[in-house]
Design a protein around this motif. Structure first.
Motif, PDB file in Angstrom:
ATOM      1  N   VAL A  60      -7.683  19.847   1.058  1.00 35.36           N
ATOM      2  CA  VAL A  60      -8.034  21.341   0.877  1.00 35.36           C
ATOM      3  C   VAL A  60      -7.696  21.978   2.344  1.00 35.36           C
ATOM      4  CG1 VAL A  60     -10.076  22.685   0.201  1.00 35.36           C
ATOM      5  CG2 VAL A  60      -9.299  20.663  -1.044  1.00 35.36           C
ATOM      6  N   GLU A  61      -8.285  21.284   3.338  1.00 32.49           N
ATOM      7  CA  GLU A  61      -8.387  21.670   4.713  1.00 32.49           C
ATOM      8  C   GLU A  61      -6.827  21.912   5.018  1.00 32.49           C
ATOM      9  OE1 GLU A  61      -9.285  19.996   8.857  1.00 32.49           O
ATOM     10  OE2 GLU A  61     -10.834  19.321   7.294  1.00 32.49           O
ATOM     11  N   ALA A  62      -6.043  21.064   4.579  1.00 32.21           N
ATOM     12  CA  ALA A  62      -4.377  21.308   5.075  1.00 32.21           C
ATOM     13  C   ALA A  62      -3.927  22.297   4.292  1.00 32.21           C
ATOM     14  CB  ALA A  62      -3.693  19.976   4.619  1.00 32.21           C
ATOM     15  N   LEU A  63      -4.641  22.568   3.036  1.00 35.63           N
ATOM     16  CA  LEU A  63      -3.996  23.697   2.105  1.00 35.63           C
ATOM     17  C   LEU A  63      -4.397  24.966   2.825  1.00 35.63           C
ATOM     18  CD1 LEU A  63      -3.896  23.756  -1.509  1.00 35.63           C
ATOM     19  CD2 LEU A  63      -4.956  25.859  -0.443  1.00 35.63           C
ATOM     20  N   ILE A  64      -5.765  24.993   3.355  1.00 34.71           N
ATOM     21  CA  ILE A  64      -6.036  26.109   3.955  1.00 34.71           C
ATOM     22  C   ILE A  64      -5.235  26.374   5.380  1.00 34.71           C
ATOM     23  CG2 ILE A  64      -8.248  27.222   5.315  1.00 34.71           C
ATOM     24  CD1 ILE A  64      -9.702  25.719   3.323  1.00 34.71           C
ATOM     25  N   ASN A  65      -5.035  25.226   6.219  1.00 33.86           N
ATOM     26  CA  ASN A  65      -4.451  25.463   7.317  1.00 33.86           C
ATOM     27  C   ASN A  65      -2.912  26.283   7.127  1.00 33.86           C
ATOM     28  OD1 ASN A  65      -6.363  24.257   9.099  1.00 33.86           O
ATOM     29  ND2 ASN A  65      -5.537  22.574   8.880  1.00 33.86           N
ATOM     30  N   SER A  66      -2.358  25.433   6.053  1.00 33.35           N
ATOM     31  CA  SER A  66      -1.106  26.135   5.523  1.00 33.35           C
ATOM     32  C   SER A  66      -1.075  27.654   5.548  1.00 33.35           C
ATOM     33  CB  SER A  66      -0.427  25.241   4.407  1.00 33.35           C
ATOM     34  OG  SER A  66       0.188  24.264   4.623  1.00 33.35           O
ATOM     35  N   VAL A  67      -2.158  28.094   4.598  1.00 30.07           N
ATOM     36  CA  VAL A  67      -2.086  29.427   4.217  1.00 30.07           C
ATOM     37  C   VAL A  67      -2.320  30.368   5.498  1.00 30.07           C
ATOM     38  CG1 VAL A  67      -3.513  31.112   3.080  1.00 30.07           C
ATOM     39  CG2 VAL A  67      -2.993  28.878   1.799  1.00 30.07           C
ATOM     40  N   ILE A  68      -3.225  29.810   6.529  1.00 32.45           N
ATOM     41  CA  ILE A  68      -3.360  30.678   7.684  1.00 32.45           C
ATOM     42  C   ILE A  68      -2.212  30.703   8.505  1.00 32.45           C
ATOM     43  CG2 ILE A  68      -4.615  30.496   9.692  1.00 32.45           C
ATOM     44  CD1 ILE A  68      -7.052  29.517   8.406  1.00 32.45           C
ATOM     45  N   VAL A  69      -1.528  29.430   8.609  1.00 30.33           N
ATOM     46  CA  VAL A  69      -0.181  29.474   9.482  1.00 30.33           C
ATOM     47  C   VAL A  69       0.763  30.193   8.975  1.00 30.33           C
ATOM     48  CG1 VAL A  69       1.603  28.054  10.264  1.00 30.33           C
ATOM     49  CG2 VAL A  69      -0.685  27.116  10.542  1.00 30.33           C
ATOM     50  N   ALA A  70       0.956  30.291   7.662  1.00 28.55           N
ATOM     51  CA  ALA A  70       2.184  31.047   6.943  1.00 28.55           C
ATOM     52  C   ALA A  70       1.873  32.526   7.036  1.00 28.55           C
ATOM     53  CB  ALA A  70       2.226  30.486   5.263  1.00 28.55           C
ATOM     54  N   SER A  71       0.345  32.991   6.741  1.00 27.01           N
ATOM     55  CA  SER A  71      -0.127  34.441   6.865  1.00 27.01           C
ATOM     56  C   SER A  71       0.396  35.087   8.124  1.00 27.01           C
ATOM     57  CB  SER A  71      -1.373  34.634   6.252  1.00 27.01           C
ATOM     58  OG  SER A  71      -1.598  33.974   5.071  1.00 27.01           O
ATOM     59  N   LEU A  72      -0.243  34.374   9.044  1.00 25.40           N
ATOM     60  CA  LEU A  72      -0.121  34.880  10.661  1.00 25.40           C
ATOM     61  C   LEU A  72       1.357  34.881  11.133  1.00 25.40           C
ATOM     62  CD1 LEU A  72      -3.276  33.374  12.376  1.00 25.40           C
ATOM     63  CD2 LEU A  72      -3.010  35.802  11.600  1.00 25.40           C
ATOM     64  N   SER A  73       2.058  33.733  10.851  1.00 27.20           N
ATOM     65  CA  SER A  73       3.422  33.513  11.313  1.00 27.20           C
ATOM     66  C   SER A  73       4.270  34.821  10.613  1.00 27.20           C
ATOM     67  CB  SER A  73       3.953  32.481  11.132  1.00 27.20           C
ATOM     68  OG  SER A  73       4.325  32.043   9.935  1.00 27.20           O
ATOM     69  N   SER A  74       4.079  34.748   9.336  1.00 28.83           N
ATOM     70  CA  SER A  74       4.906  35.868   8.651  1.00 28.83           C
ATOM     71  C   SER A  74       4.636  37.347   9.003  1.00 28.83           C
ATOM     72  CB  SER A  74       4.468  35.790   7.001  1.00 28.83           C
ATOM     73  OG  SER A  74       4.984  34.451   6.719  1.00 28.83           O
ATOM     74  N   LEU A  75       3.279  37.511   9.275  1.00 33.54           N
ATOM     75  CA  LEU A  75       2.892  38.712   9.765  1.00 33.54           C
ATOM     76  C   LEU A  75       3.528  39.241  11.139  1.00 33.54           C
ATOM     77  CD1 LEU A  75       0.886  41.036   8.845  1.00 33.54           C
ATOM     78  CD2 LEU A  75      -0.678  40.179  10.394  1.00 33.54           C
ATOM     79  N   VAL A  76       3.586  38.225  12.142  1.00 35.91           N
ATOM     80  CA  VAL A  76       4.229  38.329  13.410  1.00 35.91           C
ATOM     81  C   VAL A  76       5.651  38.376  13.247  1.00 35.91           C
ATOM     82  CG1 VAL A  76       4.656  37.210  15.622  1.00 35.91           C
ATOM     83  CG2 VAL A  76       2.411  37.171  14.714  1.00 35.91           C
ATOM     84  N   ALA A  77       6.412  37.737  12.233  1.00 33.04           N
ATOM     85  CA  ALA A  77       8.002  37.780  12.248  1.00 33.04           C
ATOM     86  C   ALA A  77       8.252  38.861  11.378  1.00 33.04           C
ATOM     87  CB  ALA A  77       8.143  36.342  11.079  1.00 33.04           C
ATOM     88  N   THR A  78       7.545  39.568  10.424  1.00 34.67           N
ATOM     89  CA  THR A  78       7.780  40.713   9.818  1.00 34.67           C
ATOM     90  C   THR A  78       7.744  41.754  10.972  1.00 34.67           C
ATOM     91  OG1 THR A  78       6.904  39.867   7.812  1.00 34.67           O
ATOM     92  CG2 THR A  78       7.290  42.246   7.715  1.00 34.67           C
ATOM     93  N   THR A  79       6.542  41.842  11.590  1.00 36.68           N
ATOM     94  CA  THR A  79       6.415  43.020  12.655  1.00 36.68           C
ATOM     95  C   THR A  79       7.557  43.018  13.605  1.00 36.68           C
ATOM     96  OG1 THR A  79       3.998  42.742  12.492  1.00 36.68           O
ATOM     97  CG2 THR A  79       4.842  44.002  14.361  1.00 36.68           C
ATOM     98  N   LEU A  80       7.625  41.687  14.303  1.00 40.17           N
ATOM     99  CA  LEU A  80       9.015  41.636  15.185  1.00 40.17           C
ATOM    100  C   LEU A  80      10.298  42.025  14.674  1.00 40.17           C
ATOM    101  CD1 LEU A  80       7.824  38.457  17.193  1.00 40.17           C
ATOM    102  CD2 LEU A  80       7.612  40.882  18.093  1.00 40.17           C
ATOM    103  N   GLY A  81      10.548  41.557  13.464  1.00 35.77           N
ATOM    104  CA  GLY A  81      11.868  41.839  12.953  1.00 35.77           C
ATOM    105  C   GLY A  81      11.932  43.248  12.449  1.00 35.77           C
ATOM    106  N   PHE A  82      10.932  43.750  12.419  1.00 34.74           N
ATOM    107  CA  PHE A  82      10.973  45.442  11.875  1.00 34.74           C
ATOM    108  C   PHE A  82      11.107  46.016  13.165  1.00 34.74           C
ATOM    109  CE2 PHE A  82       8.233  49.135  12.163  1.00 34.74           C
ATOM    110  CZ  PHE A  82       8.886  49.935  11.673  1.00 34.74           C
TER     111      PHE A  82
END
Lengths: 266, 304
Positions: A60-82
């Motif tokens: 469950v901890e790994a699942l939460i880590n994955s959600v956090i990493v995916a959300s933050l990195s996607s937010l940064v990638a979308t912002t920089l890409g935009f």
């Protein structure tokens, strides 16, 4: 007669789709087994493997880590890409081609190579392995996709709306935040969702750059070493379910918002 | 600037007139610099580490520590140790076999989708076709290992219909690795070939048929040559991803042979030899680059 001639085509189509869906079907089916191995004959149905899954703290901890990493990195990638797409689309210059190529470059290199480069650089510089490093790597692999999606959505008609906003007294930042971003919202959202599913699934970079705190794919890989187990089927089904939900939300959101956004012509 | 003004000329003359009154370039400055953070990120997190990896490949590990020896020792080792070189050849072989089988399986599927399925169903079936993309490749490989295991679904079915009398070793073989890869890339190639097929104008086929070509001739001389770009793009992506994938051979392949990514990971995990792993990664990159030039040339030549 025509139908008879088409018959082989239809049969092939059905077989093709059966092949494509076979692993997912088997995965999900045997996650509901009541036996202790994910193999036929199927017994059940039972939810015991899902119960075990959600009481497995490390998982469950790994699942939460994955959600956090995916959300933050996607937010940064979308912002920089935009930002990059907006900058290049609005300021034509002779460097356009070079800048486009520079931003798109990571898509031509295997994830393994990107992960290796980061592993070695961090190792020599003494940066410890961490989820932050994984997130930084995931931004790199998703940037080209976000950039491409947003660039494709940036058209001249929007530029006229931006100019109109400027004429009405909007500052640069206001025009960007109040006009451009809302117009692009469906594309930005689609880019975010696609990045999320890719980061969420990504294994090799996460495997190379983490040690104790790991993401879900790395955790599943560790579990795999102890052999086949219906708990893995359940975990795999959950991964699939979450990815599917994100994809479906993205599709629904982009379709419902797909209205032509142009200035009314006189 | 000149080009965008021309576009505005056509669509909204009033806006242009107003815009011209503005001090030129005032609102452009902010957005011109907006690309900088992205370029900096790509330079620091992507380009610099890979350049650094290339540099480290000329170093060595001396008594547990990295030392800048600046020699070709790692490359010499790569070409002299047969098990390392074999990893590269195995990877190339598996990638080529995968690309070949995937094209053969995907082409008819894309063909039926593009030319036989009624238009209103095509989009739905395409979406259906890409849904399994979103099972992570790790989970997908695991699912195949379950299907292929000794008492798994496939053996059970084959025993049931009497094709075989005893369970066959299906998992942990090169065949299993190829099957896992092929499954993924059949989906991908179906998409690229379909996208190509629907672009080919129907009038070409009708004209050929009018001039007396049989159905097979129309396919071999019109449709197939025109769809080669779709095949080439899909096959190239297949080759690149297969060459760099660690998970599928690790889960599905046996311990009999190793592919290059597995050998690289082994260098890191067992030997802790980062310079050697760097040199091997560079070999992987070079192979993919060579493949790119081969495919690009082949693609262009066929288009002429």
């Amino acid at each position: 007669m025509a139908l008879l001639r088409q018959l082989p085509g239809w049969i092939y189509l059905v077989m093709g789709f059966a092949f494509i869906f076979l692993p997912v079907g088997i995965l999900v089916l045997f996650s509901f087994t009541s036996s202790s191995i994910p193999l036929p004959p199927f017994k059940g149905p039972s939810l015991q493997w899902y119960e075990r899954l959600f009481s497995n703290e490390r998982l469950v901890e790994a699942l939460i880590n994955s959600v956090i990493v995916a959300s933050l990195s996607s937010l940064v990638a979308t912002t920089l890409g935009f930002l990059a797409a907006y900058s290049i689309a609005r300021n034509p210059s002779r460097w356009d081609g070079a800048m486009r190529y520079a931003v798109m470059a990571p898509i031509t290199v295997s994830y393994l190579i990107i992960g290796m480069g980061l592993l070695i650089s961090f190792h020599v510089m003494g940066v410890p392995k961490s989820l932050w490093a994984v997130g930084a790597g995931h931004v790199v692999i998703n940037l080209p996709l976000c950039f491409g999606i947003v660039l494709a959505a940036l058209g001249e008609h929007q530029r006229n709306i931006e100019r109109a906003a400027h004429d009405l007294g909007a500052s640069d930042f206001q025009a960007l935040w109040l006009i451009t971003v809302p117009i692009l919202r469906p594309s930005l959202f689609a880019a975010f969702c696609l990045s999320f599913t890719l980061s969420w699934d990504e294994f090799i970079i996460a495997f190379l750059l983490t040690r104790f705190d790991v993401t879900l794919p790395v955790m599943l890989f560790e579990m795999l070493r102890s052999g086949q187990n219906p708990e893995l089927n359940a975990a795999g089904s959950v991964v699939f379910g979450i990815s599917m939900s994100v994809v479906l939300i993205a599709i629904l959101f982009t379709i419902s918002r797909r209205k032509p956004l142009t200035l009314p012509r006189r | 600037m000149a080009e965008s003004d021309r576009v505005i000329d056509r669509s909204a003359p009033i806006v242009k007139a107003r815009a011209a009154e503005r001090p030129s370039g005032r609102h452009i400055n902010l957005s011109r610099w907006a690309v900088v953070p992205t370029l900096v990120w790509t330079a620091i997190i992507f380009a610099a580490p890979i350049v650094f990896m290339v540099v480290v490949s000329f170093w060595d590990r001396v008594s547990g520590k990295l030392e800048a020896t600046w020699d070709f020792a790692n490359y010499a080792k790569f070409f002299s140790k047969s098990y390392l070189l074999e990893g590269l050849f195995n990877s190339i072989e598996v990638s080529l076999i995968t690309a070949g089988i995937s094209v053969v399986l995907a082409y008819p599927l894309a063909y039926v989708l593009a030319y036989q399925v009624p238009q209103r169903w095509q989009k739905f079936l395409l979406v259906l076709c890409i849904l399994p993309f979103w099972t992570s490749y790790l989970v997908r490989s695991y699912a195949w290992s379950v299907i292929l295991s000794e008492t798994g679904v496939l053996n059970t079915v084959l025993l049931g219909i009497g094709v075989i009398d005893d369970p066959v070793q299906l998992g942990y073989t090169r065949g299993a690795t190829v099957l896992g890869f092929t499954h993924f890339f059949t989906m991908l190639l179906t998409l690229t070939i379909y996208a190509n097929l629907v672009q080919i104008s129907k009038s070409y086929r009708l004209a050929a048929a009018d001039l007396g070509a049989s159905k097979i001739q129309v396919f071999l001389r019109i449709t197939l040559p025109l769809s080669i770009p779709g095949i080439a793009i899909g096959a190239f992506i297949t080759f690149v991803i297969t060459m760099g994938d660690f998970i599928t051979p690790q889960i599905l392949g046996g311990s009999n042979e190793m592919l290059l990514p597995q050998a690289i990971i082994l260098q890191i995990q067992r030997a802790n030899d980062l310079p050697m792993a760097s040199a091997m990664s560079l070999m992987l990159m070079i192979t993919v680059t060579i493949a790119y030039f081969l495919f690009a040339r082949w693609l262009r030549m066929d288009r002429v």
